[in-house]
Scaffold this motif. Structure first.
Motif: not given
Length: 146
Positions: A125-139
């Protein structure tokens, strides 16, 4: 990308999120066939109990044509870390929602959240964000053409 209203002391935040989802759903209903993807900090969880779930009348309703892939994550999943009543907790607030036309184009979908323990999230959190990266991939579906 969408960021719905966050926490308010008086509890009005849930009503505002529910209203925003209804407005968005009404707009999408006027756009039949248009592929649509929504992603962002929706400040709520599709895993909430019925009485607290702001998505039940829209994206998670029985007649909805929306796909809410983050609703399939285990109940102990989280994308946000913060202190509530003096305790550091993880909440699932970040989501993807897409409609049936997009699902028909790309039926194979993978949603990922950066896996961090709550302890590691506190350091993140102190160096990035209080949220985690989330991703979506479509195929596209794999089909054999003869």
């Amino acid at each position: 990308s969408l960021h719905l209203k966050s926490y308010e002391e008086d509890g009005s935040d849930k009503d505002r999120r529910k209203e925003a989802c209804a407005i968005l759903q009404a707009y999408l209903n006027t756009q039949p066939g248009l592929p649509f993807l929504l992603g962002g900090d929706l400040n709520d969880s599709p895993l909430d109990a019925e009485e607290n779930n702001v998505f039940l009348d829209t994206f998670l309703s029985e007649d909805s044509t929306m796909v809410f892939p983050t609703a399939l994550f285990p109940e102990d999943s989280y994308t946000f870390g913060g202190t509530i009543e003096g305790e550091f907790v993880g909440l699932f607030l970040d989501h993807f929602v897409y409609n049936d036309p997009l699902h028909r184009l790309y039926p194979n979908v993978e949603v990922l959240v950066l896996p961090l323990s709550l302890e590691d999230l506190m350091e993140w959190i102190p160096t990035h964000s209080d949220h985690l990266p989330i991703s979506i991939q479509f195929r596209e579906s794999s089909s054999l053409t003869l």
